[in-house]
Design an enzyme around this catalytic site. Structure first.
Site, mmCIF file in Angstrom:
data_model
loop_
_atom_site.group_PDB
_atom_site.id
_atom_site.type_symbol
_atom_site.label_atom_id
_atom_site.label_comp_id
_atom_site.label_asym_id
_atom_site.label_seq_id
_atom_site.Cartn_x
_atom_site.Cartn_y
_atom_site.Cartn_z
ATOM 1 C CD GLU A 135 -1.711 -2.368 1.688
ATOM 2 O OE1 GLU A 135 -0.515 -2.589 1.985
ATOM 3 O OE2 GLU A 135 -2.615 -3.220 1.840
ATOM 4 C CG PHE A 144 -10.258 -9.029 11.111
ATOM 5 C CD1 PHE A 144 -9.043 -9.468 11.617
ATOM 6 C CD2 PHE A 144 -10.462 -9.082 9.732
ATOM 7 C CE1 PHE A 144 -8.055 -9.953 10.788
ATOM 8 C CE2 PHE A 144 -9.480 -9.580 8.894
ATOM 9 C CZ PHE A 144 -8.267 -10.006 9.420
ATOM 10 C CD GLN A 145 -7.604 -6.856 7.570
ATOM 11 O OE1 GLN A 145 -8.469 -6.619 6.718
ATOM 12 N NE2 GLN A 145 -6.442 -7.410 7.261
ATOM 13 C CE LYS A 205 -17.638 -6.631 3.468
ATOM 14 N NZ LYS A 205 -17.302 -6.569 2.040
ATOM 15 C CG MET A 233 22.494 12.211 4.071
ATOM 16 S SD MET A 233 23.738 13.268 3.267
ATOM 17 C CE MET A 233 22.838 13.787 1.801
#
Length: 561
Positions: A49, A111-112, A161, A475
């Site tokens: 993502e 969940f999630q 959803k 760096m």
């Protein structure tokens, strides 16, 4: 006509002109994906993502349009946060669509489930949690309006959803009119007259242009303005490409790794006209010492940026391009015939700095990274669209690939987000299939999102990846060498993939150069191939980026080669 939330979302996106979405599906967005594949909107399936949001960012910068990404709830949403913050710092218009658990489960540790609206509130221009399907079309219209208007930036829409399958009557939304959000595009004319007066009085003027000039498409007006008042021009990292580099007025980049002449000019100028810049700490160094002899004019569309970091003599709130247009019109009425002579000493001083303290390196029997970038510039005639990762590769690119066109340099400037370059290059290549797109990377940063090689190969994107391999996090190692007595704590990366074999494993082409005499041929071969290519250059391990200003020091206190 009644439509489901998912259909309304697709219809709304099409009305905003969306033709491409970068995304990664999941349970909370299955309904959206089911509708998406039935439209003509192109979907680019990334491998992470974070890659989706960087690709949307690269798409936006390369095309000048709003970039869009779509991810699922929970970890899918949180994986976008670095990319959202990067777009926020650099004022890039993207719309991030995140899935959310059903409305009745919000707040139940489902969940999630994460509160992505709360998480991203500090790094988005605005964000929404849609709780009624009847609001969806309006929210999408507002989100695109906010993302691309005023000072652009990322907007997030969180989509429960259950709303995607609910139906309601679809009514195309009206034009957006948000009473609390009315950006100022046209500057105050009285302020502009004050600016003109200062310009006429100044003996040592200097212009500093930032990303706001690029975003507002004000480059041509900037060129006219600088030539009219005969003022030298520097840009920030984000402003590279806003002003042609092959003119006598070009000073180079300002700041921590800016040119000697640009940084010295800030201390000596008596008028600084800053256009579309934020005056970040990487630009100003020690603020008390920054442009301490100068009156400062600050032009920006975001009033909260003005006086945030630096005291300002004349603030001008307005769109950069429109402001420059109006200034140029006012200047046409002024007599500037006597301007050049009083400024002769100033121009001569700058020429002396240019000739005595150039950007320089010495090519030895090992490949210098600067040499690779200079050779790339030569072979591409400066016409490539270049993205970078973050670190030494980014600064060498800014210094040695001369950007003469806006939107030709795409980098994570404000956030400095490693892993940005490859997915941003994918987004840029999707937006501009006609362009040669090159990502310049270090061996450390490329491994942050190397999995997006699969995305590039799957969609036949001929992105070129140049890896400057010094087997260090370069760096950080440079800082450790200069400021920590060479204590290279945890920056050695001697164990790395065989990048040639890795490219082949992904279905791309891998090339490697280990000697200076191999650089040009490797570049020629890689650039000529119509495929995704990794070109690895094994470079001098302890090469440093110079000039360098130690953190917190005045930008005139430069470490030179």
């Amino acid at each position: 006509m009644k439509l489901t939330g998912a259909k309304i979302l697709m219809q709304s996106l099409k009305e905003e002109g969306v033709d491409t979405i970068f995304g990664y599906p999941g349970g909370a967005v299955i309904d959206i994906y089911h509708e998406l594949v039935q439209t003509d909107i192109r979907h680019i399936l990334v491998r992470h993502e974070q890659g989706a949001v960087h690709a949307a960012d690269g798409y936006a910068r390369a095309s000048g349009r709003v970039g869009v990404c779509l991810v699922t709830s929970g970890p899918g949403a949180t994986n976008t946060v670095s990319g959202i913050a990067s777009a926020y710092f650099d004022s890039i218009p993207i719309v991030v669509l995140t899935g959310q658990v059903p409305t009745q489960l919000i707040g139940n540790d489902a969940f999630q489930e994460v509160d992505i609206v709360g998480i991203t509130r500090p790094c988005t221009k605005h964000n929404y949690l849609v709780t009624r399907v009847e609001d969806l079309a309006r929210v999408v219209r507002e989100a695109f309006h906010i993302a691309k208007s005023g000072r652009p930036g990322p907007v997030l829409i969180d989509l429960p959803k259950d709303l995607m399958s609910k139906k309601c009557e679809y009514r195309p939304p009206k034009d957006v009119n948000l009473k609390s959000y009315q950006p100022t595009y046209r500057p105050n004319t009285k302020q502009l007259h004050k600016v003109v007066k200062l310009i006429k009085e100044a003996k040592r003027p200097m212009i500093v242009a930032g990303g706001g000039v690029v975003l507002s498409k004000g480059s041509e007006e900037l060129r006219k303005f600088a030539e009219k008042i005969q003022s030298p021009v520097s840009t920030t990292l984000m402003g590279l490409g806003a002003f042609p580099t092959q003119t006598p007025l070009w000073l180079g980049m300002i700041g921590m790794h800016g040119t000697y002449r640009a940084n010295m000019s800030t201390a000596a100028c008596d008028l600084m006209i800053a256009i579309g810049v934020r005056f970040s700490d990487r630009v100003t160094g020690k603020t008390d010492a920054f442009a301490h002899q100068a009156k400062i004019v600050h032009i920006d569309i975001d009033p909260t940026s003005i006086r945030k970091n630096i005291p300002v003599t004349i603030p001008v709130v307005g769109d950069c391009r429109q402001t420059l247009q109006m200034l140029n019109e006012l200047l046409e009425k002024e007599d500037f015939s006597g301007v050049q002579k009083p400024r002769t000493a100033w121009i001569n001083q700058i020429e002396e700095w240019k000739s005595t303290k150039r950007l320089a390196y010495t090519q030895s029997d090992t490949i210098k990274p600067q040499f690779v970038i200079e050779k790339l510039y030569e072979l591409t005639a400066g016409k490539a669209l270049v993205t970078t990762e973050v670190g030494q590769n980014q600064m060498w690119t800014a210094q040695y690939y001369h950007f003469d066109q806006p939107n030709s340099f795409i980098t994570s400037g404000g956030l400095g987000c490693m892993g940005f370059g490859l997915p941003a290059a994918i987004g840029a290549q999707v937006a501009r299939p006609d362009k040669l797109v090159v990502d310049i990377a270090g061996d450390g940063s490329i491994q942050m999102n190397i999995q997006e090689m699969a995305t590039a190969v799957q969609y036949g994107l001929p992105v070129k990846i140049i890896i400057l391999n010094n087997q260090y996090l370069g760096m950080v190692r440079q800082w450790q060498e200069l400021f920590y007595n060479r204590c290279y704590a945890c920056t050695g990366m001697e164990h790395a993939p065989d990048f040639v074999k890795l490219a082949e494993a992904y279905g791309a082409v891998g090339l490697r150069a280990t000697k200076p005499e191999e650089v040009e041929e490797t570049l020629k071969q890689g650039l000529a191939l119509p495929r995704t290519v990794i070109m690895e250059f094994v470079v001098e391990r302890e090469e440093k980026v110079y000039p360098m200003v130690p953190a917190g020091a005045p930008i005139t206190d430069m470490l030179l080669v």
